[in-house]
Design an enzyme around this catalytic site. Structure first.
Site, PDB file in Angstrom:
ATOM      1  CB  SER A   6     -60.212  -1.975  13.272  1.00  0.00           C
ATOM      2  OG  SER A   6     -59.327  -1.113  12.588  1.00  0.00           O
ATOM      3  CG  HIS A  31     -60.100  -0.742  17.433  1.00  0.00           C
ATOM      4  ND1 HIS A  31     -59.635  -0.918  18.721  1.00  0.00           N
ATOM      5  CD2 HIS A  31     -58.999  -0.796  16.642  1.00  0.00           C
ATOM      6  CE1 HIS A  31     -58.326  -1.088  18.709  1.00  0.00           C
ATOM      7  NE2 HIS A  31     -57.911  -1.004  17.460  1.00  0.00           N
ATOM      8  CG  ASP A  33     -56.408   0.684  14.515  1.00  0.00           C
ATOM      9  OD1 ASP A  33     -55.996   0.272  15.612  1.00  0.00           O
ATOM     10  OD2 ASP A  33     -57.182   0.045  13.799  1.00  0.00           O
ATOM     11  CG  MET A  35     -51.450   3.538  12.943  1.00  0.00           C
ATOM     12  SD  MET A  35     -51.233   2.330  11.644  1.00  0.00           S
ATOM     13  CE  MET A  35     -52.532   1.168  12.057  1.00  0.00           C
ATOM     14  CG  HIS A  64     -54.658   0.427  19.065  1.00  0.00           C
ATOM     15  ND1 HIS A  64     -54.598  -0.651  18.185  1.00  0.00           N
ATOM     16  CD2 HIS A  64     -53.460   0.464  19.698  1.00  0.00           C
ATOM     17  CE1 HIS A  64     -53.403  -1.223  18.287  1.00  0.00           C
ATOM     18  NE2 HIS A  64     -52.693  -0.565  19.179  1.00  0.00           N
ATOM     19  CG  MET A  66     -50.571   1.303  17.141  1.00  0.00           C
ATOM     20  SD  MET A  66     -51.407   0.470  15.779  1.00  0.00           S
ATOM     21  CE  MET A  66     -52.991   1.304  15.869  1.00  0.00           C
ATOM     22  CG  MET A 135     -50.793  -5.245  19.330  1.00  0.00           C
ATOM     23  SD  MET A 135     -52.315  -4.518  18.690  1.00  0.00           S
ATOM     24  CE  MET A 135     -52.157  -4.806  16.920  1.00  0.00           C
ATOM     25  N   GLY A 140     -49.774  -1.751  12.719  1.00  0.00           N
ATOM     26  CA  GLY A 140     -49.446  -0.922  11.556  1.00  0.00           C
ATOM     27  C   GLY A 140     -50.412  -1.082  10.396  1.00  0.00           C
ATOM     28  CG  PHE A 141     -49.745  -2.243   7.552  1.00  0.00           C
ATOM     29  CD1 PHE A 141     -49.906  -1.175   6.671  1.00  0.00           C
ATOM     30  CD2 PHE A 141     -48.500  -2.446   8.135  1.00  0.00           C
ATOM     31  CE1 PHE A 141     -48.836  -0.336   6.379  1.00  0.00           C
ATOM     32  CE2 PHE A 141     -47.422  -1.613   7.845  1.00  0.00           C
ATOM     33  CZ  PHE A 141     -47.593  -0.553   6.961  1.00  0.00           C
ATOM     34  N   GLY A 142     -53.991  -3.309   8.600  1.00  0.00           N
ATOM     35  CA  GLY A 142     -55.087  -4.264   8.657  1.00  0.00           C
ATOM     36  C   GLY A 142     -54.801  -5.426   7.716  1.00  0.00           C
ATOM     37  N   GLY A 143     -55.598  -6.459   7.819  1.00  0.00           N
ATOM     38  CA  GLY A 143     -55.534  -7.568   6.858  1.00  0.00           C
ATOM     39  C   GLY A 143     -54.357  -8.514   7.011  1.00  0.00           C
ATOM     40  CG  ASP A 173     -56.197  -4.643  17.157  1.00  0.00           C
ATOM     41  OD1 ASP A 173     -56.614  -5.012  16.048  1.00  0.00           O
ATOM     42  OD2 ASP A 173     -55.829  -3.464  17.396  1.00  0.00           O
ATOM     43  N   GLY A 174     -56.244  -7.988  15.692  1.00  0.00           N
ATOM     44  CA  GLY A 174     -55.470  -8.372  14.515  1.00  0.00           C
ATOM     45  C   GLY A 174     -55.778  -9.774  14.014  1.00  0.00           C
ATOM     46  N   GLY A 175     -56.240  -9.851  12.764  1.00  0.00           N
ATOM     47  CA  GLY A 175     -56.476 -11.155  12.140  1.00  0.00           C
ATOM     48  C   GLY A 175     -57.613 -11.953  12.750  1.00  0.00           C
ATOM     49  N   GLY A 195     -61.116  -5.808  11.770  1.00  0.00           N
ATOM     50  CA  GLY A 195     -61.128  -4.814  10.698  1.00  0.00           C
ATOM     51  C   GLY A 195     -61.561  -5.433   9.387  1.00  0.00           C
ATOM     52  CB  SER A 196     -59.626  -7.213   6.759  1.00  0.00           C
ATOM     53  OG  SER A 196     -58.993  -8.086   7.657  1.00  0.00           O
TER      54      SER A 196
HETATM   55  C1  DX5 Z   1     -53.341  -2.954  13.352  1.00  0.00           C
HETATM   56  C2  DX5 Z   1     -54.569  -2.380  13.985  1.00  0.00           C
HETATM   57  C3  DX5 Z   1     -55.783  -3.217  13.900  1.00  0.00           C
HETATM   58  C4  DX5 Z   1     -56.205  -3.564  12.499  1.00  0.00           C
HETATM   59  C5  DX5 Z   1     -56.964  -4.841  12.558  1.00  0.00           C
HETATM   60  O1  DX5 Z   1     -52.251  -2.181  13.711  1.00  0.00           O
HETATM   61  O2  DX5 Z   1     -54.339  -2.139  15.368  1.00  0.00           O
HETATM   62  O3  DX5 Z   1     -56.843  -2.637  14.642  1.00  0.00           O
HETATM   63  O4  DX5 Z   1     -56.996  -2.591  11.894  1.00  0.00           O
HETATM   64  O5  DX5 Z   1     -57.297  -5.223  11.261  1.00  0.00           O
HETATM   65  P1  DX5 Z   1     -57.567  -6.747  10.905  1.00  0.00           P
HETATM   66  O6  DX5 Z   1     -58.764  -7.186  11.706  1.00  0.00           O
HETATM   67  O7  DX5 Z   1     -57.829  -6.713   9.438  1.00  0.00           O
HETATM   68  O8  DX5 Z   1     -56.344  -7.532  11.267  1.00  0.00           O
HETATM   69 ZN    ZN Z   2     -56.029  -1.512  16.636  1.00  0.00          ZN
END
Ligand code: DX5
Ligand code: ZN
Length: 213
Positions: A6, A31, A33, A35, A64, A66, A135, A140-143, A173-175, A195-196
């Site tokens: 991402s 990927h 995102d 928003m 993706h 959102m 999800m 909304g956020f990475g990390g 997707d996520g973490g 992502g992170s």
């Molecule tokens: C969150 C995004 C994800 C996010 C994942 O809303 O949809 O794609 O960037 O980031 P990580 O892998 O850091 O959770």
């Molecule tokens: Zn995403």
């Protein structure tokens, strides 16, 4: 396992280099995102930046959404010819209609489920979809921290897909990181977004390869 980094966690000051590095590093999709500051409490990128991303990327885009007005954004991003466009079931009154619209553009339609949403909500759409994105954080956020109930959900969904005869892929997707990738694989997940984990690493290629279990 297919891997879709991402770019939300990329360095936007050198986005060009980061996209080249993940594509050369063996990712399967890029990927993106999107928003809108309404459906989620964050605002990211629109078609101006994503069209630049599409020009640099040597791997297909996985967009993706959102956002609140899915249909509007589908029209906006379709000319960029992504491989997938996914939208949240929680924000769509007419998912079946929107799936047909995405497909009419020659793009693979996908639906996203938030952490609380049960796969039964989309049981009658399984044969119309190419992918379902689960999800494993609140969008909304990475990390953020991985919500582990997604493992059980992926197993339930996998059974539903088999029963329906659909060829739908499961994406999470996520973490996602090297600690939970095995459990995701065992649960039947086909693609992970990271992502992170990728962009905070010293070596993107190594990080991507570590998820290809
Ligand atoms: C969150 C995004 C994800 C996010 C994942 O809303 O949809 O794609 O960037 O980031 P990580 O892998 O850091 O959770
Ligand atoms: Zn995403």
């Amino acid at each position: 396992m297919l891997v879709a980094p991402s770019i939300l966690s990329a360095d936007f000051g050198k986005l060009n280099d980061d996209i080249e590095a993940i594509c050369d590093g063996g990712c399967d999709f890029v990927h993106v995102d999107v928003m809108d500051g309404h459906f989620v409490p964050n605002l990211t990128i629109g078609p101006v930046v994503v069209s630049a991303v599409a020009k640099i990327a040597t791997k297909p885009l996985d967009i993706h959404l959102m956002v609140e007005n899915n249909s509007f954004f589908v029209d906006l991003f379709a000319p960029l010819k992504p491989k997938f466009i996914s939208f949240h079931i929680e924000e769509e009154k007419h998912p079946h209609r929107l799936i047909q619209k995405i497909r009419s553009y020659g793009i693979k339609p996908a639906i996203v489920l938030n952490p609380h949403t049960h796969p039964r909500d989309i049981e009658f759409l399984l044969n119309d979809l190419d992918m379902i994105l689960l999800m494993s954080v609140n969008p909304g956020f990475g990390g953020q921290k991985f919500i582990s109930s997604v493992i059980k959900k992926a197993k339930i969904l996998k059974k539903m897909i088999k029963k329906s005869g659909s060829k739908c892929l499961i994406e999470v997707d996520g973490g996602v990181n090297d600690q939970n990738i095995r459990d995701l694989k065992d649960a039947g997940v086909d693609i992970v977004v990271a992502g992170s984990y990728v962009f905070n690493s010293q070596n993107y290629q190594k990080a991507i390869q570590s998820l290809k279990v």
